[in-house]
Write an enzyme that holds these catalytic residues in place. Structure first.
Site, mmCIF file in Angstrom:
data_model
loop_
_atom_site.group_PDB
_atom_site.id
_atom_site.type_symbol
_atom_site.label_atom_id
_atom_site.label_comp_id
_atom_site.label_asym_id
_atom_site.label_seq_id
_atom_site.Cartn_x
_atom_site.Cartn_y
_atom_site.Cartn_z
ATOM 1 N N LYS A 89 0.906 -1.372 -0.047
ATOM 2 C CA LYS A 89 0.104 -0.116 0.146
ATOM 3 C C LYS A 89 0.797 1.269 0.100
ATOM 4 O O LYS A 89 1.854 1.224 0.801
ATOM 5 C CB LYS A 89 -0.819 -0.002 1.276
ATOM 6 C CG LYS A 89 -1.713 1.267 1.600
ATOM 7 C CD LYS A 89 -3.131 0.952 0.799
ATOM 8 C CE LYS A 89 -3.939 2.149 0.591
ATOM 9 N NZ LYS A 89 -3.571 2.709 -0.739
ATOM 10 N N LYS A 125 5.462 1.782 -2.990
ATOM 11 C CA LYS A 125 5.256 3.212 -3.640
ATOM 12 C C LYS A 125 5.394 3.150 -5.156
ATOM 13 O O LYS A 125 5.990 2.149 -5.714
ATOM 14 C CB LYS A 125 6.122 3.899 -2.976
ATOM 15 C CG LYS A 125 6.091 5.723 -3.172
ATOM 16 C CD LYS A 125 5.215 5.855 -2.176
ATOM 17 C CE LYS A 125 4.707 7.238 -2.133
ATOM 18 N NZ LYS A 125 3.920 8.019 -1.026
ATOM 19 N N ASP A 165 -0.196 10.972 -4.401
ATOM 20 C CA ASP A 165 0.883 11.552 -3.753
ATOM 21 C C ASP A 165 1.069 12.681 -4.420
ATOM 22 O O ASP A 165 0.035 13.186 -5.017
ATOM 23 C CB ASP A 165 2.112 10.516 -3.744
ATOM 24 C CG ASP A 165 3.234 11.151 -2.763
ATOM 25 O OD1 ASP A 165 3.081 10.685 -1.526
ATOM 26 O OD2 ASP A 165 4.086 11.861 -3.186
ATOM 27 N N THR A 209 -4.775 13.239 5.608
ATOM 28 C CA THR A 209 -3.349 13.344 5.925
ATOM 29 C C THR A 209 -3.192 14.502 6.910
ATOM 30 O O THR A 209 -2.479 14.848 7.846
ATOM 31 C CB THR A 209 -2.737 13.659 4.784
ATOM 32 O OG1 THR A 209 -2.835 12.541 3.821
ATOM 33 C CG2 THR A 209 -1.112 13.608 4.866
#
Ligand code: 2IT
Length: 448
Positions: A89, A125, A165, A209
């Site tokens: 993940k 990632k 991201d 976040t």
């Protein structure tokens, strides 16, 4: 030579061209001495040698056609670092600076961050050196479709679940998911997180976040008798994370006095609040990547080519932009300025090793990013849960989970530091607590 020193030396020898990856390997492994020197099970099982080597890495060609009909080629990456405690993940980053070193540093951090959430997610990632700046919507879509045409074979709800991201937001995830669905021929929502609410996304993921970082800060503040209310924060960046941080800090009665971009920073003594927070979203959508736009619109101080660290008077410094944005010289400036004794890292690895060492040696408390920013991936994991049960939770349910997770993360890194005799060293505490669970799972699963 100690076990840790040997594995660091071997990793350096094998990856001489990966400075960001080596930076995080040194940082994490150095703090694991407290565990691995005491117990030879780790060395016998080769835990460190295995944990620094991704289970699988893919690099692929991403060809796409621009608006002029010319063929462009970018490089795509996915690093599946560790599946010891769950499917891989971690996000996808689209930015020209992306290379194997950057993806491996982010993937390595992700292993420990995901472990800290207490949820069953491994570390991974990916991304591309694609630059979304100046690209049309059609170009972004064609790029995302091409990227997924290769990536789809490596991902899935029980295999690997990418998310956003830097440079990958709701629009990109939509295009990526659309192509994934076509290629699979079935609706596997749990193969990507950060999806739109109309097609399997979770309420609260966009804010997670930033909100998570502020909930974490609240927990830490409780332990030192401080409150968000009345506290002044200097933050960097103006992206999704900074936006969430600003919203929550304002809601809790704190004040954010700076935001920054690649071009410089702005100082807004009245606080980044109200319509100014909404404007951050507009600035991002414009893809201009200039914080000067904020200064022009709201007539506040703009400092070209500078970062706020040690240049403004604030109680808390909170980097929210990207890696290595606080160097040794910035740390020295923070120490000279003297007002702030607390650095709350939100972006992944925002501080160089020299910076962290200088601050900590001089009594500044550093809260490490792998703990502070884990709320994003935590809510991604909650999105996977909702997808698996074909349900969606209310915003309140998600928020309650997020608060609980951030509270637990603070407690576990606090306790880990204390139990190994380094009270208040949250950098070490986070690495120890994150590592312990992954290492136990690796020991239990044999050599794999
Ligand atoms: O750095 C990170 O934790 C992310 N970019 C979010 C990853 C995720 O899977 O939501």
């Amino acid at each position: 030579m100690s076990y840790v020193d040997r594995v660091i030396a071997e990793t350096e020898a094998k990856n001489p061209d990966q400075p960001e990856f080596l930076q995080t390997v040194r940082e994490v492994l150095n703090s694991l001495r407290l565990i691995v020197d005491e117990d030879d099970r780790y060395e016998k099982a080769g835990i460190l040698e295995r944990i620094v080597e991704p289970e699988k890495s893919v690099i692929f060609r991403v060809p796409w056609v621009d608006d002029q009909g010319r063929v462009q080629v970018n490089r795509g990456f996915r690093v599946q670092f560790s599946s010891s405690i769950g499917p891989y993940k971690g996000g996808l980053r689209f930015q020209p600076s992306v290379n194997m070193s950057v993806i491996k540093f982010l993937g390595f951090e992700q292993i420990f961050k995901n472990s800290l959430t207490g949820l069953p997610i491994g570390g991974g990632k990916g991304g591309s050196d694609f630059d979304p700046k100046g690209k049309s919507d059609g170009e972004v879509m064609r790029f995302c479709q091409s990227f997924m045409t290769e990536l789809y074979r490596y991902i899935g709800p029980d295999t690997d679940c990418p998310a956003g991201d830097i440079g990958v937001g709701a629009r990109e995830i939509g295009y990526l998911y659309g192509q994934y669905k076509r290629l699979c021929g079935s609706y596997k929502a749990g193969a990507l997180s950060g999806k739109g609410l109309s097609y399997g996304g979770s309420l609260g993921r966009t804010e997670a976040t930033g909100y998570g970082a502020v909930y974490f800060t609240e927990e830490y503040f409780k332990s030192i008798g401080k409150k968000i209310e009345g506290t002044t924060f200097a933050i960097s960046g103006f992206g999704n994370v900074s936006w969430g941080v600003c919203k929550k800090i304002n809601e809790l009665g704190g004040k954010v006095v700076t935001v920054s971009g690649p071009d410089g920073y702005v100082y807004d003594k009245d606080g980044v609040a109200g319509e100014k927070v909404d404007y951050l979203v507009e600035m991002r959508a414009s893809c201009r990547d200039l914080v000067k736009d904020y200064a022009d619109k709201f007539h506040v101080e703009y400092h070209a080519g500078e970062k706020p660290w040690g240049r403004v008077n604030a109680d808390i410094y909170m980097p929210c932009a990207t890696q290595n944005e606080i160097h040794g010289e910035d740390a020295r400036r923070i120490l000279e300025e003297g007002a702030s004794r607390i650095l709350i890292e939100v972006s992944n690895m925002p501080t160089t090793q020299e910076g962290v060492d200088l601050l900590m040696k001089n009594g500044v408390t550093v809260l490490p990013s792998k703990a502070v920013n884990a709320g994003g991936v935590a809510v991604s994991s909650l999105e996977m849960s909702q997808n698996a049960e074909h349900l969606s939770w209310t915003a309140e349910e998600v928020d309650e989970h997020l608060r609980g997770i951030m509270k637990n993360i603070f407690q576990s890194i606090h306790n880990a530091a204390e139990s190994y005799g380094c009270f208040g060293n949250y950098v070490v505490g986070a690495n120890l607590a994150g590592f312990r669970k992954v290492a136990e799972a690796m020991l239990a699963q044999g050599v794999c």
